[in-house]
Design a protein around this motif. Structure first.
Motif, PDB file in Angstrom:
ATOM      1  N   ILE A  12      22.854   7.347 -38.693  1.00  0.00           N
ATOM      2  CA  ILE A  12      22.217   6.620 -39.794  1.00  0.00           C
ATOM      3  C   ILE A  12      21.715   7.601 -40.856  1.00  0.00           C
ATOM      4  CG2 ILE A  12      20.226   5.191 -40.423  1.00  0.00           C
ATOM      5  CD1 ILE A  12      20.644   3.780 -37.660  1.00  0.00           C
ATOM      6  N   LEU A  13      21.048   8.660 -40.416  1.00  0.00           N
ATOM      7  CA  LEU A  13      20.574   9.690 -41.343  1.00  0.00           C
ATOM      8  C   LEU A  13      21.753  10.284 -42.117  1.00  0.00           C
ATOM      9  CD1 LEU A  13      18.507  11.726 -42.483  1.00  0.00           C
ATOM     10  CD2 LEU A  13      18.987  13.142 -40.467  1.00  0.00           C
ATOM     11  N   HIS A  14      22.794  10.621 -41.411  1.00  0.00           N
ATOM     12  CA  HIS A  14      23.980  11.217 -42.021  1.00  0.00           C
ATOM     13  C   HIS A  14      24.593  10.293 -43.064  1.00  0.00           C
ATOM     14  CE1 HIS A  14      28.330  12.140 -42.115  1.00  0.00           C
ATOM     15  NE2 HIS A  14      27.893  13.380 -42.141  1.00  0.00           N
ATOM     16  N   ASP A  15      24.767   9.037 -42.713  1.00  0.00           N
ATOM     17  CA  ASP A  15      25.377   8.089 -43.643  1.00  0.00           C
ATOM     18  C   ASP A  15      24.512   7.887 -44.883  1.00  0.00           C
ATOM     19  OD1 ASP A  15      27.357   7.945 -41.781  1.00  0.00           O
ATOM     20  OD2 ASP A  15      26.989   5.863 -41.212  1.00  0.00           O
ATOM     21  N   TYR A  16      23.194   7.855 -44.694  1.00  0.00           N
ATOM     22  CA  TYR A  16      22.290   7.741 -45.845  1.00  0.00           C
ATOM     23  C   TYR A  16      22.459   8.950 -46.767  1.00  0.00           C
ATOM     24  CZ  TYR A  16      18.149   7.847 -48.707  1.00  0.00           C
ATOM     25  OH  TYR A  16      17.313   7.930 -49.777  1.00  0.00           O
ATOM     26  N   LEU A  17      22.456  10.140 -46.193  1.00  0.00           N
ATOM     27  CA  LEU A  17      22.591  11.349 -47.003  1.00  0.00           C
ATOM     28  C   LEU A  17      23.940  11.421 -47.705  1.00  0.00           C
ATOM     29  CD1 LEU A  17      20.903  13.958 -44.640  1.00  0.00           C
ATOM     30  CD2 LEU A  17      19.983  13.013 -46.774  1.00  0.00           C
ATOM     31  N   PHE A  18      24.958  10.816 -47.118  1.00  0.00           N
ATOM     32  CA  PHE A  18      26.276  10.822 -47.737  1.00  0.00           C
ATOM     33  C   PHE A  18      26.312  10.006 -49.028  1.00  0.00           C
ATOM     34  CE2 PHE A  18      30.390  12.043 -45.412  1.00  0.00           C
ATOM     35  CZ  PHE A  18      29.893  13.289 -45.101  1.00  0.00           C
ATOM     36  N   ILE A  19      25.449   9.015 -49.166  1.00  0.00           N
ATOM     37  CA  ILE A  19      25.471   8.196 -50.386  1.00  0.00           C
ATOM     38  C   ILE A  19      24.227   8.371 -51.253  1.00  0.00           C
ATOM     39  CG2 ILE A  19      27.006   6.468 -49.393  1.00  0.00           C
ATOM     40  CD1 ILE A  19      24.562   4.629 -49.112  1.00  0.00           C
ATOM     41  N   ALA A  20      23.196   9.020 -50.745  1.00  0.00           N
ATOM     42  CA  ALA A  20      21.923   9.128 -51.475  1.00  0.00           C
ATOM     43  C   ALA A  20      22.064   9.847 -52.804  1.00  0.00           C
ATOM     44  CB  ALA A  20      20.873   9.817 -50.608  1.00  0.00           C
ATOM     45  N   TRP A  21      22.958  10.823 -52.899  1.00  0.00           N
ATOM     46  CA  TRP A  21      23.107  11.573 -54.155  1.00  0.00           C
ATOM     47  C   TRP A  21      23.487  10.652 -55.312  1.00  0.00           C
ATOM     48  CZ3 TRP A  21      27.738  11.329 -56.638  1.00  0.00           C
ATOM     49  CH2 TRP A  21      28.864  10.990 -55.894  1.00  0.00           C
ATOM     50  N   GLN A  22      24.092   9.525 -55.010  1.00  0.00           N
ATOM     51  CA  GLN A  22      24.516   8.598 -56.061  1.00  0.00           C
ATOM     52  C   GLN A  22      23.341   7.883 -56.724  1.00  0.00           C
ATOM     53  OE1 GLN A  22      27.949   6.191 -54.779  1.00  0.00           O
ATOM     54  NE2 GLN A  22      28.108   7.647 -53.094  1.00  0.00           N
ATOM     55  N   GLU A  23      22.181   7.928 -56.110  1.00  0.00           N
ATOM     56  CA  GLU A  23      20.984   7.289 -56.657  1.00  0.00           C
ATOM     57  C   GLU A  23      20.221   8.202 -57.614  1.00  0.00           C
ATOM     58  OE1 GLU A  23      20.181   4.027 -56.118  1.00  0.00           O
ATOM     59  OE2 GLU A  23      22.092   3.968 -55.049  1.00  0.00           O
ATOM     60  N   LEU A  24      20.605   9.459 -57.707  1.00  0.00           N
ATOM     61  CA  LEU A  24      19.922  10.410 -58.579  1.00  0.00           C
ATOM     62  C   LEU A  24      20.664  10.529 -59.902  1.00  0.00           C
ATOM     63  CD1 LEU A  24      19.275  13.182 -55.922  1.00  0.00           C
ATOM     64  CD2 LEU A  24      17.647  11.475 -56.758  1.00  0.00           C
ATOM     65  N   PRO A  25      20.050  10.134 -61.002  1.00  0.00           N
ATOM     66  CA  PRO A  25      20.719  10.214 -62.299  1.00  0.00           C
ATOM     67  C   PRO A  25      21.189  11.635 -62.606  1.00  0.00           C
ATOM     68  CG  PRO A  25      18.659   8.993 -62.476  1.00  0.00           C
ATOM     69  CD  PRO A  25      18.688   9.605 -61.101  1.00  0.00           C
ATOM     70  N   GLY A  26      22.430  11.746 -63.030  1.00  0.00           N
ATOM     71  CA  GLY A  26      22.977  13.042 -63.408  1.00  0.00           C
ATOM     72  C   GLY A  26      23.294  13.962 -62.246  1.00  0.00           C
ATOM     73  N   HIS A  27      23.215  13.469 -61.045  1.00  0.00           N
ATOM     74  CA  HIS A  27      23.444  14.300 -59.864  1.00  0.00           C
ATOM     75  C   HIS A  27      24.782  13.909 -59.246  1.00  0.00           C
ATOM     76  CE1 HIS A  27      21.992  16.792 -56.498  1.00  0.00           C
ATOM     77  NE2 HIS A  27      22.668  15.948 -55.731  1.00  0.00           N
ATOM     78  N   GLY A  28      25.735  14.787 -59.283  1.00  0.00           N
ATOM     79  CA  GLY A  28      27.032  14.510 -58.683  1.00  0.00           C
ATOM     80  C   GLY A  28      27.082  15.017 -57.249  1.00  0.00           C
ATOM     81  N   ARG A  75      27.868  17.383 -54.327  1.00  0.00           N
ATOM     82  CA  ARG A  75      27.943  18.846 -54.253  1.00  0.00           C
ATOM     83  C   ARG A  75      28.277  19.252 -52.825  1.00  0.00           C
ATOM     84  NH1 ARG A  75      22.151  20.178 -56.851  1.00  0.00           N
ATOM     85  NH2 ARG A  75      21.632  19.170 -54.890  1.00  0.00           N
ATOM     86  N   SER A  76      29.009  20.327 -52.702  1.00  0.00           N
ATOM     87  CA  SER A  76      29.393  20.826 -51.380  1.00  0.00           C
ATOM     88  C   SER A  76      28.177  21.097 -50.505  1.00  0.00           C
ATOM     89  CB  SER A  76      30.225  22.108 -51.503  1.00  0.00           C
ATOM     90  OG  SER A  76      31.451  21.829 -52.116  1.00  0.00           O
ATOM     91  N   ARG A  77      27.125  21.621 -51.094  1.00  0.00           N
ATOM     92  CA  ARG A  77      25.942  21.935 -50.283  1.00  0.00           C
ATOM     93  C   ARG A  77      25.271  20.670 -49.763  1.00  0.00           C
ATOM     94  NH1 ARG A  77      22.603  24.562 -55.200  1.00  0.00           N
ATOM     95  NH2 ARG A  77      21.870  22.642 -56.147  1.00  0.00           N
ATOM     96  N   ASP A  78      25.376  19.555 -50.491  1.00  0.00           N
ATOM     97  CA  ASP A  78      24.832  18.286 -49.991  1.00  0.00           C
ATOM     98  C   ASP A  78      25.669  17.765 -48.828  1.00  0.00           C
ATOM     99  OD1 ASP A  78      22.811  18.310 -51.922  1.00  0.00           O
ATOM    100  OD2 ASP A  78      24.059  17.228 -53.363  1.00  0.00           O
ATOM    101  N   PHE A  79      26.985  17.926 -48.922  1.00  0.00           N
ATOM    102  CA  PHE A  79      27.891  17.552 -47.836  1.00  0.00           C
ATOM    103  C   PHE A  79      27.553  18.356 -46.581  1.00  0.00           C
ATOM    104  CE2 PHE A  79      31.894  18.250 -45.531  1.00  0.00           C
ATOM    105  CZ  PHE A  79      32.319  16.946 -45.325  1.00  0.00           C
TER     106      PHE A  79
END
Length: 92
Positions: free
Chosen positions: A12-28, A30-34
């Motif tokens: 659940i944590l992993h799946d949330y982190l996989f899509i959370a970056w999309q909620e940050l304006p201007g944040h695409g 990134r490999s380090r987020d993956f």
């Protein structure tokens, strides 16, 4: 690997982190987020007592080609379920 087990909270944590970056304006994406999402899942599975071999299998699955497609792709809204919506639907 079943859907439910000691790895569930880590997934659940992993799946949330996989899509959370999309909620940050201007944040695409990134490999380090993956890498961070995958590392957090591995640490959470270890803390939950998931066997080392099973952790490796799950880790390979989420960092594979399909996992990369999910992370780098844009998920259309709504990406999250809002609790009040669930509560209203359950009352019907």
């Amino acid at each position: 690997v079943g859907r439910v087990g000691p790895h569930l909270e880590a997934a659940i944590l992993h799946d949330y982190l996989f899509i959370a970056w999309q909620e940050l304006p201007g944040h695409g994406a990134r490999s380090r987020d993956f890498d961070f999402a995958n590392a957090m899942m591995m640490a959470a599975m270890e803390a939950s007592g998931v066997a080392p071999f099973r952790r490796r299998v799950i880790g390979l699955a989420v960092s594979s080609f399909v996992g990369r497609l999910v992370f780098w792709g844009v998920n259309p809204p709504p990406r999250f379920v809002r609790l009040p919506e669930i509560m209203r639907a359950a009352a019907i």
